[in-house]
Structures are given as structure tokens and as C-alpha cells.
Write an enzyme that holds these catalytic residues in place. Structure first.
Site, PDB file in Angstrom:
ATOM      1  N   HIS A 172       3.271   0.046   4.187  1.00 35.10           N
ATOM      2  CA  HIS A 172       2.211  -0.801   3.619  1.00 35.10           C
ATOM      3  C   HIS A 172       2.226  -0.607   2.101  1.00 35.10           C
ATOM      4  CE1 HIS A 172      -0.600  -0.969   7.388  1.00 35.10           C
ATOM      5  NE2 HIS A 172      -0.226  -2.200   7.117  1.00 35.10           N
TER       6      HIS A 172
ATOM      7  N   CYS B  29      -6.152   4.016   3.408  1.00 32.64           N
ATOM      8  CA  CYS B  29      -6.046   3.324   4.703  1.00 32.64           C
ATOM      9  C   CYS B  29      -7.377   3.338   5.443  1.00 32.64           C
ATOM     10  CB  CYS B  29      -4.999   3.995   5.586  1.00 32.64           C
ATOM     11  SG  CYS B  29      -3.350   3.985   4.916  1.00 32.64           S
TER      12      CYS B  29
HETATM   13  N1  ARG Z   1      -1.257   3.761  12.494  1.00 34.00           N
HETATM   14  C1  ARG Z   1      -1.650   2.742  11.579  1.00 34.00           C
HETATM   15  C2  ARG Z   1      -0.617   1.640  11.568  1.00 34.00           C
HETATM   16  O1  ARG Z   1       0.536   1.938  11.718  1.00 34.00           O
HETATM   17  C3  ARG Z   1      -1.827   3.309  10.217  1.00 34.00           C
HETATM   18  C4  ARG Z   1      -2.336   2.316   9.226  1.00 34.00           C
HETATM   19  C5  ARG Z   1      -2.338   2.831   7.841  1.00 34.00           C
HETATM   20  N2  ARG Z   1      -3.063   1.966   7.004  1.00 34.00           N
HETATM   21  C6  ARG Z   1      -2.713   1.596   5.771  1.00 34.00           C
HETATM   22  N3  ARG Z   1      -3.514   0.830   5.123  1.00 34.00           N
HETATM   23  N4  ARG Z   1      -1.561   1.953   5.255  1.00 34.00           N
HETATM   24  O2  ARG Z   1      -0.919   0.483  11.445  1.00 34.00           O
END
Ligand code: ARG
Length: 301
Positions: free
Chosen positions: A173, A268
Site C-alpha cells: 500500500h 493503517c
Molecule cells: N492485512 C491487511 C491487508 O492486507 C493490512 C492492511 C494494512 N493497511 C494499510 N493501510 N496498509 O489488507
């Protein structure tokens, strides 16, 4: 040294207490279903994080976690706020899709207007891939967001979009490789992006704090900024903390190690509710002025 010019947003967040946090599937390289999660410790760390954000001067709203969506604790991904309008995410992975509906309901109750821009045709859009930076909405495409959604976003919100391609699977991300600090500074991990993306981010951020992979893997770019306070995951590189302090920021470290097991950290877990995308807003005349294929400037008309 230039004084800090605080971001126009970052003083109001939505968070989800990890009542049902666990790792039962793996949709990013950090998740390991074999590694146990300590639910009490996760709750304790989260409570401390929420308290730290409030102590920094921000407001925190809470949404109740659905029992069957362990990743709902990563609220950043629910949607992108623009004033009283939210673009609700379309999650890449089926396991997370029910979160979008729960969040959509919450947004409605909070008096926000909701739009779903991404669909099976445009593909996926996860809001952890989008930040207002200068006069653009910087949006990633890659593991979680499809490029076709950038044009749709640009049109739906009437904003200039600058695209950056994420090529690093572990920095899946944008909020793992990019953290806006103030109006001219950001933490950036260029190794997460392709060459064109690096050039576009360099053009948008006059004073970058450049980190390498190893530093990015501490999740130090996944921090929350409340005016001049940077709330960062414990274990942040000493060099990064020092540079922030040299610039005049106060660094507050919070241990959220239990939550790292899902592949996310502080940013996150926090969805900013006070973003207004006015600085990126297009005038009608702007609507087809770019030759750069990375700038999605409403190419419809
Ligand atoms: N386990 C979640 C996923 O893979 C983690 C999300 C992390 N969030 C972020 N904004 N980077 O989607």
C-alpha cells in the site's frame, strides 16, 4: 531550516478496536497464519495508540469490529474522505469486502455522502493507496489498486490525480512507502515504486526524507501526523527520528507489534476523517491538459 507548515488534515480519525483481530488468512507477505496473535496485547497496544493520538490533540471516532473480518482494524482502507463525501474502497481481496459495507453504513450514520467508484470493471481501489499531496491526489496502482480507478476517482471527485506504480510486494500500500509530514515534507521509500513514479513523487515533495527498504520494513512510513507530532511505530530507525526532530517535529513512538502481524501499523489503523481535497480540485478548463500518462486529469471530455 524552513518552519513546519502543518498539513490541512490529520486531526480527526476513525479507528476500529481489535476485538476480533487475528491472522486467519494471508493476503500480504507479512501475514503468517502459523504465528499466533495475543488478543489481549493487541487490545492493550491499540488502546495506548488511540490514547496517544487523542493526547496529541486529535479526535478519535470508533467503529465496532465485525467478528468475521479480522482486518477491519486497518481502518485506513475503508475509503477516501473529501469533506462530506467518501469514496468507499473496493477491496482487492474478498476477505475484506464486508468491511466496506460496514464502513459505508458508519459513514452514512455520520452524515457523509458515499460513492463507490471502483467496480468489477474498473477494478480495485483501497484508500491506503491515496494521499493529498500539494495540488494532487497521489494514488498508487499495484498490489491493491488498479490503474483504471485513477481516472474514475479523478472524475468522481473532480481532482487532479498523480499516479505512482508500486512494484514492491512487501510495501503493497502507498501508506507503507509514503507519509506526508507537512506541506513540503514527506517520508518516502522510492524503492517501492517504478522509475516514473519516483520522478512524479520527487516533483511533488520538495523536502523528502528518503528511507531505504530496511527502514521501510520497520513501518516507519506508516505513521500518523497531528500538526507537529509524529506518532510512529516503536522500532523506528534512529536516523529517521533524528531527522524529524531536526525539522522541529516531536516523535512519539508507540508499540503496536501485535498489529504488525496483519501487515499494517499506525497509519493503517487510522482513517483521517478531515481531508478536503480542494487543493487538488480541477477547474473545468484543466480537464485535458496533460501529456504525462501518469496524470489522470479527467480524460473523458
Ligand atoms: N492485512 C491487511 C491487508 O492486507 C493490512 C492492511 C494494512 N493497511 C494499510 N493501510 N496498509 O489488507
Amino acid at each position: 531550516m524552513t518552519a513546519i507548515r502543518p498539513l490541512s488534515w490529520g486531526r480527526h480519525y476513525l479507528m476500529c478496536r481489535p476485538e476480533h483481530f487475528r491472522v486467519t488468512y494471508a493476503i500480504n507477505p507479512w501475514m503468517d497464519v502459523e504465528s499466533p496473535v495475543d488478543p489481549d496485547l493487541a487490545l492493550e497496544q491499540w488502546d495506548r495508540l488511540a490514547g496517544t493520538i487523542e493526547a496529541a490533540g486529535a479526535r478519535v471516532e470508533r467503529i465496532t469490529q465485525l467478528p468475521e473480518t479480522p482486518d477491519m482494524v486497518y481502518a485506513m482502507n475503508y475509503g477516501l474522505i473529501d469533506g462530506d463525501h467518501v469514496v468507499v474502497s473496493r477491496f482487492r481481496h474478498e476477505q475484506r469486502r464486508p468491511e466496506a459495507s460496514a464502513a459505508e453504513w458508519w459513514f452514512g450514520e455520520a452524515g457523509l455522502r458515499t460513492t463507490r467508484v471502483a467496480d468489477a470493471r474498473a477494478g480495485a481501489f483501497e484508500a491506503g493507496d491515496a494521499f493529498l499531496v500539494g495540488t494532487s491526489l497521489l494514488v498508487a496502482d499495484g498490489p491493491r489498486t488498479d490503474r483504471a480507478t485513477h481516472d474514475v476517482l479523478s472524475r468522481a471527485l473532480g481532482v487532479r490525480v498523480t499516479s505512482v506504480r508500486i512494484t514492491h510486494p512487501a510495501l503493497y500500500h502507498l501508506d507503507l512507502s509514503f507519509c506526508p509530514l507537512d506541506e513540503s515534507r514527506a517520508i518516502v521509500a522510492p524503492s517501492a515504486w517504478d522509475a516514473a513514479g519516483r520522478a512524479r513523487v520527487a516533483a511533488l515533495v520538495p523536502q523528502p526524507l528518503v528511507i531505504d527498504d530496511e527502514e521501510a520494513f520497520t513501518f516507519c512510513a506508516n505513521s500518523v501526523v497531528v500538526d507537529d507530532i509524529v506518532i510512529m511505530p516503536a522500532g523506528l530507525p534512529v536516523r529517521v527520528g533524528r531527522q524529524l526532530e531536526r525539522w522541529g517535529f516531536t516523535v512519539v513512538a508507540v508499540d503496536v507489534s501485535e498489529l504488525h502481524k496483519g501487515g499494517g501499523s499506525i497509519r493503517c489503523m487510522t482513517l483521517p476523517l478531515d481531508t478536503v481535497l480542494d487543493d487538488a480540485r480541477l477547474e473545468l478548463g484543466d480537464r485535458h491538459v496533460t501529456a504525462d500518462p501518469g496524470l489522470a486529469v479527467c480524460q473523458t471530455s
